[in-house]
Design an enzyme around this catalytic site. Structure first.
Site, PDB file in Angstrom:
ATOM      1  N   HIS A 361       0.590  -1.148   0.042  1.00 42.23           N
ATOM      2  CA  HIS A 361       0.030   0.102   0.046  1.00 42.23           C
ATOM      3  C   HIS A 361       0.774   1.153  -0.270  1.00 42.23           C
ATOM      4  CE1 HIS A 361      -2.603  -2.958   2.399  1.00 42.23           C
ATOM      5  NE2 HIS A 361      -2.629  -3.181   1.152  1.00 42.23           N
ATOM      6  N   CYS A 674      -6.112  -1.844 -17.878  1.00 40.81           N
ATOM      7  CA  CYS A 674      -5.714  -0.895 -17.038  1.00 40.81           C
ATOM      8  C   CYS A 674      -4.684  -1.468 -15.751  1.00 40.81           C
ATOM      9  CB  CYS A 674      -6.741  -0.449 -15.903  1.00 40.81           C
ATOM     10  SG  CYS A 674      -7.701  -1.739 -15.285  1.00 40.81           S
TER      11      CYS A 674
HETATM   12  C1  PEP Z   1      -4.911  -5.525 -12.320  1.00 34.15           C
HETATM   13  O1  PEP Z   1      -5.092  -6.587 -11.419  1.00 34.15           O
HETATM   14  O2  PEP Z   1      -4.543  -5.178 -13.350  1.00 34.15           O
HETATM   15  C2  PEP Z   1      -5.546  -4.251 -11.552  1.00 34.15           C
HETATM   16  C3  PEP Z   1      -5.515  -3.115 -12.078  1.00 34.15           C
HETATM   17  O3  PEP Z   1      -6.239  -4.110 -10.289  1.00 34.15           O
HETATM   18  P1  PEP Z   1      -5.068  -3.989  -8.958  1.00 34.15           P
HETATM   19  O4  PEP Z   1      -3.592  -3.918  -9.576  1.00 34.15           O
HETATM   20  O5  PEP Z   1      -5.706  -3.411  -8.060  1.00 34.15           O
HETATM   21  O6  PEP Z   1      -5.303  -5.556  -8.461  1.00 34.15           O
END
Ligand code: PEP
Ligand code: MG
Length: 744
Positions: A361, A674
């Site tokens: 985090h 993303c």
């Molecule tokens: C991912 O898994 O690519 C994502 C964008 O979510 P996080 O990194 O928050 O798990």
């Protein structure tokens, strides 16, 4: 232990203390210590070797060996018995040194006539400073009491070195913490920064090492341990989850008889209470560097923390040192929680952690603050002092402490080049990302904190493609209230203006553990009860969150996305929650969004093979490449050993992504990407080349990604990818790089 030995070691400590109290130059002090030690221990030789640089030890003082050898005899780490002690941090005790493995004969010292050898590392809190040796002519092994006495001398030497007691001529006697140091870590967040060290937890300085009054020191220790125990019990009352586990471990140590008994024994031998605590702490640190088991390491860390607390009680040195934070602070810490990091706010120029992980985090907050972060920077909290000049190279994962002029020049050149690049990016900020072949790529940013939002106008992002709502939950000590969430979401939408924001519902579990939720003891949390699974099984929090989003919109359009959906049914059930909430809001007469768009993340391979009906039904999909890649290759994204083993540009993964593009184009389902890879320019152009024309990334990446897209013919690049695949290459990276290089 016989009384005689006890008082002998106390006597030796008393004599050492007197020596230290006298006004003398560093060399003179070292000479006296070797003399005193040899005299007290009845050995012919006592020598002190100190590091002159990271790899070389130098004989700095001796009683018994030839004086001409002082400051001339040197050895490499690992060379001879002295070098072995330095390298391993372990004692060597032998009756017959010349026949010992690795013995090296140094004629200039005249040591050939000595048979027995006892060498101990001089180290402070795991940091190696040198080696202390005693030798005798007669063949004998040293007893445990003698070893103990020498250990105490080594410890006192280390403490005094820290206090600058041996500063003198020559590299080995240079003041500690004045020499340049380069520390190699791992990139947590790219970027470079120059500034001055600000220690999150300034070290405790122990000046009172030796005592004549063991009973008084025992009493002080007892009172301090009691105070510690009470404070741990108080903390335990309000604790839960992971914090509870740590505090339970604290309590175990605070009540540990062995720990107390060892410190009391040290006091009886002449150490002050704080010196005894620090001696135990050093032992724990030395062990820590050798233990591979993560659980045990954590427990040793707990013991280390507890020792620090005890030292602060004993010395009265709190975290508040009265020092002024420098104007350009670079925070140096062993580790730090996201809340604590946010408390420092936007003033920080960079962050260096001795531990931490890329997905932690704190790393996420560092990204939001757009500051370079280096993690796993070993020893940095030992090496750095408040106010030290420091340069952080987040791209290479390097930290330069007290850099010399050549490093400063090279580093500043690099910063200047990056500033030029930033200017270039600023000049294209308002331009659309259109490739040379005319393809339009939409670039959005990832966010999760209010602190991210100023980047929306400055980065040139077309909107927020992923708002990670869990960060608002992670940075608090208790569950946020709905009204608080409404406020946060409203501010996000207000800041975004007419730019779209995709809110992802709570994605907790796996690496994202809420401190105030009951921990679930799962064998494999990444594959466990997380994200939408929690949301559907215990819908209370998700409902509250959806309601907060609907209210925050105040009639504006709203986009909601669910994390970690593995099958169609989960999406349907989650969407039903939104519809239910909408109906309730209407009934209550609240304004509802003019349109709610409901989509999902695609983070498990299973969803890529869902029925066509699913693709027709869902309003948009965003590929979460971080999770999708870890499940595709079965390689934990948090595990440094395997994290980088499989390339994102591996043909299997690209082919798989292309299939998702195809399925979405058949049904006309809007698709974006993303994960972190969207923000890496080479990866981003490849994703765009295979048809991913909507990429969401950290704000600082938008400029570099846009710049490369605008200079690339994506159609031609796609041919390069297909050719590489055809040729059977495992990853298309090399071919892509070659193509991009050729085209400038
Ligand atoms: C991912 O898994 O690519 C994502 C964008 O979510 P996080 O990194 O928050 O798990
Ligand atoms: Mg994910």
């Amino acid at each position: 232990m016989p009384d005689g030995t006890e008082s002998e070691s106390r006597k030796l400590l008393g004599r050492l203390r007197d020596t230290m109290a006298e006004e003398a130059a560093g060399q003179e002090r070292l000479d006296k210590i070797t003399h005193l030690t040899a005299d007290s221990m009845g050995t012919e030789v006592c020598s002190i070797y100190l590091f002159r640089d990271e790899q070389t030890l130098e004989l700095c003082a001796t009683e018994g060996l030839k004086q001409e050898a002082v400051h001339h005899t040197r050895m490499k780490l690992g060379e001879g018995l002295v070098g072995r002690v330095a390298r391993t941090g372990q004692m060597v005790n032998t009756a017959d040194a010349p026949s010992e493995r690795g013995f090296r004969y140094m004629p200039e010292t005249g040591e050939e006539i000595y048979s027995s050898f006892l060498g101990l590392p001089i180290q402070r809190l795991g940091e190696k400073l040198g080696v202390l040796v005693v030798q005798t002519k007669d063949k004998r092994e040293f007893t445990s009491d003698e070893i103990y006495a020498l250990e105490v001398v080594a410890m006192v030497l280390a403490e005094m070195a820290e206090l600058g007691a041996f500063i003198g001529e020559g590299a080995a006697l240079k003041a500690r913490h004045t020499q340049p140091a380069m520390i190699r870590g791992i990139t947590g967040q790219e970027g470079t920064a120059e500034g001055h060290v600000w220690l999150h937890e300034p070290r405790v300085v122990v000046t009172n090492l030796v005592t004549d009054d063991p009973q008084r020191e025992r009493d002080r220790l007892e009172a301090a341990v009691e105070e510690l125990r009470v404070s741990v019990d108080e903390m335990l009352e309000g604790a839960s989850g992971e914090q509870l586990e740590v505090l339970e471990a604290y309590r175990m140590f605070a009540n540990s008889k062995g720990w107390r008994a060892r410190m009391e024994e040290d006091i009886d031998r002449g150490l002050s209470a704080e010196a005894a605590v620090e001696k135990e702490q050093s032992v724990a640190r030395a062990r820590m560097s050798q233990v591979a088991d993560p659980y045990l390491r954590e427990r040793l860390h707990d013991l280390d923390d507890l020792s620090n607390r005890l030292l602060r009680i004993l010395t009265g040195q709190g975290r508040e040192t009265g020092a002024e934070m420098p104007a350009d602070p670079i925070l140096v810490a062993r580790n730090i929680g996201p809340g604590e990091l946010l408390d420092y706010g936007r003033s920080l120029k960079g962050l260096v952690l001795e531990e931490g992980s890329v997905g932690s985090h704190a790393a996420i907050v560092a990204r939001a603050l757009a500051i370079p972060l280096v993690i796993h920077a070993g020893r940095v909290t030992n090496e750095a002092l408040n106010g030290d000049h420091i340069m952080v190279d987040g791209d290479q994962g390097l930290v330069h402490l007290r850099p010399d002029d050549s490093v400063v020049t090279a580093f500043r050149d690099k910063i200047a080049m990056q500033a030029q690049a930033q200017e270039r990016y600023a000049s294209i900020r308002k331009k659309p990302a259109i490739s040379l072949c005319g393809r339009r790529v939409h670039l959005l940013m990832n966010a999760g904190l209010l602190a991210d939002l100023p980047s929306l106008p400055t980065s040139g992002a077309e909107g927020v493609g992923l708002f990670r709502t869990e960060l608002q939950f992670l940075i608090r000590n208790q569950m946020p209230r709905r009204t608080e969430l409404v406020e946060v979401y409203k501010r996000v939408m207000d800041s975004a203006g007419d730019k779209p924001v995709v809110f992802r519902t709570l994605d907790i579990g796996s690496d994202k553990v809420l401190p105030y939720m009951k921990p679930t003891d799962e064998p494999n949390p990444a594959l466990g009860w997380r994200a939408i699974r929690v949301g559907l099984d215990k819908p209370g929090v998700m409902r509250m969150q959806i309601q907060a989003l609907l209210r925050a919109s105040g009639g504006r359009p709203l986009s909601v996305m669910f994390p970690f959906v593995a099958q169609y049914e989960e999406f349907r059930a989650a969407r039903a929650e939104v519809e239910k909430a909408l109906a309730i809001e209407r009934k209550l007469g609240h304004a509802v969004p003019e349109k709610v768009t409901i989509g999902t993340m695609l983070e498990t391979p299973s969803l890529a093979y869902a029925s066509k009906k699913f693709f027709e039904d869902v309003e948009f999909i965003s590929i979460g490449g971080n999770d999708l890649k870890q499940f595709f290759f079965a390689a934990d994204r948090e595990n440094e050993r395997v994290r980088r083993r499989y390339d994102t540009l591996n043909v299997s993964f690209l082919t798989f992504l292309e299939q998702i593009v195809q399925r979405c184009s058949e049904t006309g389902t809007p698709l974006s990407f993303c994960g972190e890879d969207a923000g890496r320019p080479i990866e981003a152009v490849c994703l765009a080349a295979i048809g991913l024309h909507r990429l969401s990334m950290r704000p600082a990446s938008i400029g570099p990604v846009k710049s490369l897209i605008m200079r690339t013919d994506l159609d031609a690049l796609y041919d390069v990818i297909c050719d590489a695949r055809e040729r059977g290459e495992q990853s298309v990276r090399e071919s892509v790089l070659e193509y991009l290089r050729w085209n400038g």
